[in-house]
Design an enzyme around this catalytic site. Structure first.
Site, mmCIF file in Angstrom:
data_model
loop_
_atom_site.group_PDB
_atom_site.id
_atom_site.type_symbol
_atom_site.label_atom_id
_atom_site.label_comp_id
_atom_site.label_asym_id
_atom_site.label_seq_id
_atom_site.Cartn_x
_atom_site.Cartn_y
_atom_site.Cartn_z
ATOM 1 N N ASP A 57 54.205 108.080 63.852
ATOM 2 C CA ASP A 57 53.366 109.263 63.642
ATOM 3 C C ASP A 57 53.410 109.625 62.159
ATOM 4 O O ASP A 57 54.420 110.111 61.648
ATOM 5 C CB ASP A 57 53.935 110.406 64.506
ATOM 6 C CG ASP A 57 53.112 111.682 64.420
ATOM 7 O OD1 ASP A 57 52.311 111.822 63.481
ATOM 8 O OD2 ASP A 57 53.295 112.536 65.320
ATOM 9 N N HIS A 58 52.308 109.359 61.511
ATOM 10 C CA HIS A 58 52.297 109.524 60.059
ATOM 11 C C HIS A 58 52.334 110.990 59.625
ATOM 12 O O HIS A 58 52.531 111.309 58.463
ATOM 13 C CB HIS A 58 51.058 108.832 59.478
ATOM 14 C CG HIS A 58 51.167 108.464 58.019
ATOM 15 N ND1 HIS A 58 52.202 108.878 57.216
ATOM 16 C CD2 HIS A 58 50.362 107.704 57.233
ATOM 17 C CE1 HIS A 58 52.030 108.406 55.989
ATOM 18 N NE2 HIS A 58 50.916 107.686 55.964
#
Ligand SMILES: Cc1cc2nc3c(=O)[nH]c(=O)nc-3n(C[C@H](O)[C@H](O)[C@H](O)COP(=O)(O)OP(=O)(O)OC[C@H]3O[C@@H](n4cnc5c(N)ncnc54)[C@H](O)[C@@H]3O)c2cc1C
Lengths: 469, 476
Positions: free
Chosen positions: A439-440
């Site tokens: 999850d950036h």
């Protein structure tokens, strides 16, 4: 009469699917005896009967979705009617749609729910039951904003509205049929009314199609695609089956994760030759002693757990609502496994406290329970990181979707012997492809790379892994 | 097709052109439906416009002007005793009625609603026979039953030509003595009209009190004023016989154990109205009214039979024009596929006596029978500037609210223009307003409407214009 509503099952579960009734309509049930099985996001829960009595009404049949707070069953306890919690409503000229049915233990409100006519109309159009909505206005008045909040929270569909509608419409329509019923029960229906024009006028069609229940995108449920599908039956034979159970839950959760989480995938590979040799050395002996089958997976779990302790962000969650990052100090590792009902992710609790052999035993136990459909709700909850092992089936690599609200997931490819260059020589080594999806919002590429490096390093140096160096 | 007759087809046929039927027709036409409106009368308007609300209010106005002229003495104005020219008064009333009715006709025509005069009767699930019209029948997809109500006849009177409200409103004469049987709002209103026109009016009511739906303290103020204008008011009294006498009637009235005979030149029976569902051929639809003749409908106005809708006086609930009109809009919208429903919170009741009486929502007596705690704020008109300037202090405004949330639950008014003032209370109820909402709303000064503000203040315990501990303080 006792009205049982689907209780709050915790962990943000807000609906369940009825799997099976243990008691038939009209049958007697003892207090605490199993009444109904409900499948939630997490697991199948058996709901016991809170009272002794005769089951007079089922809130749905297997496959029906029941929301938390919705009536699940009505039981005749034989006792005299409970005194109404409130004085009877003033003799209204007619029952209004917003008056909660007398049988339901009404919230501590008397009389109609305060809301302006425009708000009431909006609620009707959205198919919301005002009595379920928390009013934030003065005197508990329900505002249009309250409806919005309620709707986005509940992911309501027009379904309940149709079910609750007075006037003799059949209850229990499946969502897909609901839209058609709107027109069928409406004025323009050719079959309900004989003469004159047999086709609905364009305005009627328009009016019907602009009504919210015809337009699933306004329902707020993630399950709906924004546009209605083309009618494939026009193109060729089709077969339809309801989207239910684990498939439905997976569909919904994947849409959540895929639309909410900016995914990035990081690719790497580990030389697991030494680990493989070690595994081969002990495998036969272990199974001869009746131990669990020793795959690579327990070692990977061990390595990942260690790496997570060193890289806490990968074991975290992002709470956008509160604008917080939740760093979890426990390591419950989910392992995706197949079950008869579809993919499930049982959780190895406190993985950091277990040795590879213990991990192997636990993975074996959970996989077996999954196959036999015997996982407990508890065993499917609370994961902090997920590993998915598609290697045994095939494929080079895959970019998985994170198991939201976790922030990273590791996919294992197939470990195979490959020619690699070591010290200027081409040698054959056992190579395990690894893909970390993350999850950036929380994790940057460098964080991911460092984390995967740590995992790779431990898998390549089994001594270090086992001795905890 | 039968020779000489013409069958029609209609998407929607509305039976009855009262404030229910004609409003439904117009709304449905505006929503793009094709509508035929049937009524046995030559012009639209129904009971309300032709022989109810409108003519009665025109007469009540005339009587009020006369009464003002008589009472102006008190404030230093002398008028000659008002004389009544019945012919011109009739012309005024019928002018009002025909003006409004032709206005409705124009509205219908402009929307392309076809008006068919004739008596309608269902002769199949989707067809109507029409008697007395060029149209022999109508095949419809939807039918809206809005046939209203009819005055109940006084069985005791047999074939005697006693008046009903319609006859009384036609103003054939002003009898020297008039006995009004029935103290409902129609009896009260028409009794006061004839009293104002000079008749000696005796009102006979069967139950011990008038207008049992309203709070007794409000009714009492009205009855006290009204009694001054009426010759006699007999409650708890039963008319046991009506006989013809030379030049009039003799009525035997039982009161408790006692009997007495009342003599009068004319008798007005205002003993209630029944829904007009008989003779409609409902059996050919498979639709049966309840034992009192009402058609039951859901909140969209649907009967149990698909395609058959009903509204207004034929459905249960108060027989009032504004209820019919609101239901009419709901039905027209629902037929047109809109998600409409009659979910109104209050249907105001208004009695055009002098002073007027109006109420909406919960009454104090209902709260009591329900055992429900309410805050009540009452404010007497005698303490209100505008009421003093009008020399009208016979009145009281009452606001009921929920003690914990402050939500307004009911409003009751007795006083001049109560009919106008109640609208604010109805709006408050529909909106889910609280006492505070009323308190902070600036009411123009000096007006009677300030009494609502004052009553709300009393209920909230913040009254400026009430002495602490005064009798009309907030009661819990
Ligand atoms: C004296 C009096 C005073 C009133 N004052 C007030 C007041 O101040 N305020 C208020 O709100 N209400 C008042 N009302 C009540 C009000 O008139 C009714 O509530 C209202 O008219 C009801 O409207 P409706 O459309 O349901 O029916 P109606 O107005 O009764 O209309 C029904 C129509 O249907 C027609 N019809 C019936 N059967 C057939 C058939 N088989 N075929 C064809 N046509 C048919 C009739 O001719 C009639 O025109 C008063 C009534 C009376 C009698």
């Amino acid at each position: 009469m006792y009205t049982l509503k689907l209780p709050d099952l915790g962990e943000g579960i807000h609906e369940g699917e009825i799997v099976q009734w243990h008691v038939g309509e009209g049958q007697q049930v003892e207090q605490d005896a199993p009444l109904v099985d409900v499948l939630t996001d997490k697991a199948t829960v058996t709901i016991p009967s809170p009272v002794k009595g005769r089951l007079v009404r089922l809130g749905g049949k297997p496959g029906d979705i029941v929301k938390v707070g919705q009536v699940l069953a009505e039981l005749d306890t034989g006792a005299a009617e409970q005194p109404a919690a409130q004085p009877a409503a003033p003799p209204a000229p007619r029952a209004s749609a917003t008056t909660p049915p007398a049988a339901a233990p009404a919230p501590a409100r008397t009389g109609p729910i305060p809301a302006a006519p425009a708000t009431r109309r909006l609620a009707r159009e959205l198919g919301l039951d005002l009595s379920q909505v928390q009013g934030t206005g003065p005197g508990g008045r329900v505002t249009p904003e309250d409806l919005e909040t309620f709707q986005s929270k509940e992911g309501r569909t027009g379904e309940e509205f149709l079910k609750g509608e007075a006037g003799g419409q059949e209850a229990g329509l499946a969502t897909g049929q609901a839209a058609q019923r709107v027109t069928a029960s409406g004025p323009a229906s050719p079959e309900s009314n004989r003469p004159a024009q047999s086709q609905p006028s364009p305005e009627q069609v328009l009016a019907a199609s602009s009504s919210p229940s015809m337009n699933p995108s306004s329902s707020g449920s993630f399950l709906f695609s924004p546009e209605l599908l083309p009618d494939y039956a026009q193109q060729g034979p089709v077969e339809k089956e309801p989207l239910r159970g684990v498939r439905r839950l997976t569909a919904r959760r994947m849409v959540t994760a895929a639309t909410l989480v900016p995914h990035v995938a990081h690719f790497d590979e580990a030389d697991v030759s030494s680990l493989e040799a070690l595994r081969q050395r002990h495998k036969a002996r272990l199974s001869a002693q009746g131990g669990p089958p020793l795959s690579l997976l327990p070692f990977v779990v061990q390595a990942v757990t260690r790496a997570l302790r060193a890289h806490p962000k990968l074991n975290a969650s992002v709470d956008l609502g509160r604008e917080e990052i939740v760093l979890k100090k426990f390591y419950h590792l989910g392992v995706a496994v197949a079950s008869p009902r579809g993919l499930v992710v049982p959780v190895i609790r406190d993985a950091e406290r277990r040795s590879p052999l213990e991990l192997a035993a636990e993975i074996d136990r959970l996989a077996r329970a999954a196959r036999e459909d015997k996982l407990e709700a508890q065993e499917l909850r609370g994961g902090t990181f997920t590993i998915t092992n598609i290697g045994p089936i095939g494929g080079l690599a895959a970019t998985p979707i994170v198991n939201y609200p976790e922030v990273a997931i590791l996919a294992l490819g197939r470990a195979q012997d490959r020619p690699v260059v070591r010290d200027g020589q081409v040698v054959v080594r056992r190579i395990l492809p690894l893909v970390l999806s993350f999850d950036h919002r929380l994790i940057d590429g460098a964080d991911a790379a460092r984390f995967v490096n740590a995992v790779v390093h431990m898998l390549e140096e089994p001594e270090q892994l086992l001795l905890g160096g | 097709m039968v020779m000489g007759s013409l069958r029609q087809e209609a998407e929607i046929v509305v039976i009855g052109a009262g404030p229910g039927g004609y409003v439904a027709a117009i709304r449905a036409a505006d929503l793009g439906r094709e509508v035929v409106l049937v009524d046995e009368r030559p012009q639209p308007g129904g009971a309300c416009l032709l022989e109810g609300c409108i003519p009665s209010k025109a007469l009540i106005h005339a009587v009020e002007v006369a009464s003002l002229a008589r009472e102006a003495k008190r404030i230093g104005l002398d008028f000659a005793a008002p004389g009544v020219d019945l012919a011109r008064l009739r012309t005024f009333v019928s002018g009002v009625v025909s003006g409004l009715s032709s206005g409705v006709q124009t509205l219908l025509k402009k929307r392309g609603v076809e008006y068919v005069q004739g008596r309608a009767r269902f002769d199949g699930p989707h067809s109507l026979a029409i008697e007395g019209a060029a149209s022999a029948g109508i095949d419809f997809r939807h039918a809206i039953i809005a046939t209203g109500s009819r005055a109940r006849r006084l069985a005791l009177a047999g074939e005697l030509p006693v008046w009903g409200s319609a006859e009384a409103l036609a103003l054939p004469e002003v009898p020297h003595r008039l006995v009004v049987i029935g103290g409902g709002y129609i009896g009260l209103e028409l009794g006061l009209v004839y009293a104002g026109l000079g008749a000696e009016v005796t009102l006979v009511e069967f139950s011990p009190r008038f207008l049992p739906g309203a709070d007794p303290d409000l009714v009492e103020i009205m009855v006290r004023s009204a009694s001054k204008r009426l010759h006699r008011v007999l409650v708890d009294s039963r008319v046991a016989g009506v006989e013809r006498r030379a030049g009039g009637y003799a009525l035997r009235v039982e009161h408790g154990g006692a009997q007495e005979t009342l003599e009068a030149e004319q008798v007005l029976a205002a003993v209630g109205r029944d829904p007009a569902t008989a003779g409609l051929g409902l059996e050919s639809l498979g639709l049966a009214p309840d034992s009192r003749g009402f058609l039951h409908v859901d909140e969209m106005g649907r009967t149990r039979v698909p395609g058959i809708w009903a509204l207004g006086d034929v459905t249960p609930g108060p027989m009032l024009a504004h209820k019919a009109s609101r239901e009419a809009k709901v039905v027209a919208e629902a037929i047109s596929g809109h998600k409409s429903a009659f979910d109104n919170r209050a249907i105001p009741a208004v009695v055009y006596t002098d002073p007027e009486l109006a109420w909406a929502g919960l009454t104090e007596q209902e709260a009591r029978t329900q055992g429900r705690a309410v805050k009540v704020g009452a404010f007497p008109l005698r303490a209100l500037g505008r009421a003093r300037t009008l020399d009208r202090t016979d009145g009281l405004v009452k606001v009921l609210a929920d003690p914990s949330s402050g939500l307004v639950l009911g409003v009751g008014i007795v006083g001049p223009h109560a009919s106008e003032m109640i609208a604010e209370g109805v709006l408050a109820l529909e909106l889910g307003a609280t006492l505070e909402d009323l308190l902070v709303t600036i009411h123009p000064h000096p007006t009677l409407s300030e009494a609502i503000l004052e009553a709300a203040e009393v209920a909230a315990g913040q009254a400026v214009h009430v002495l602490p501990g005064a009798s009309q303080g907030a009661r819990a």
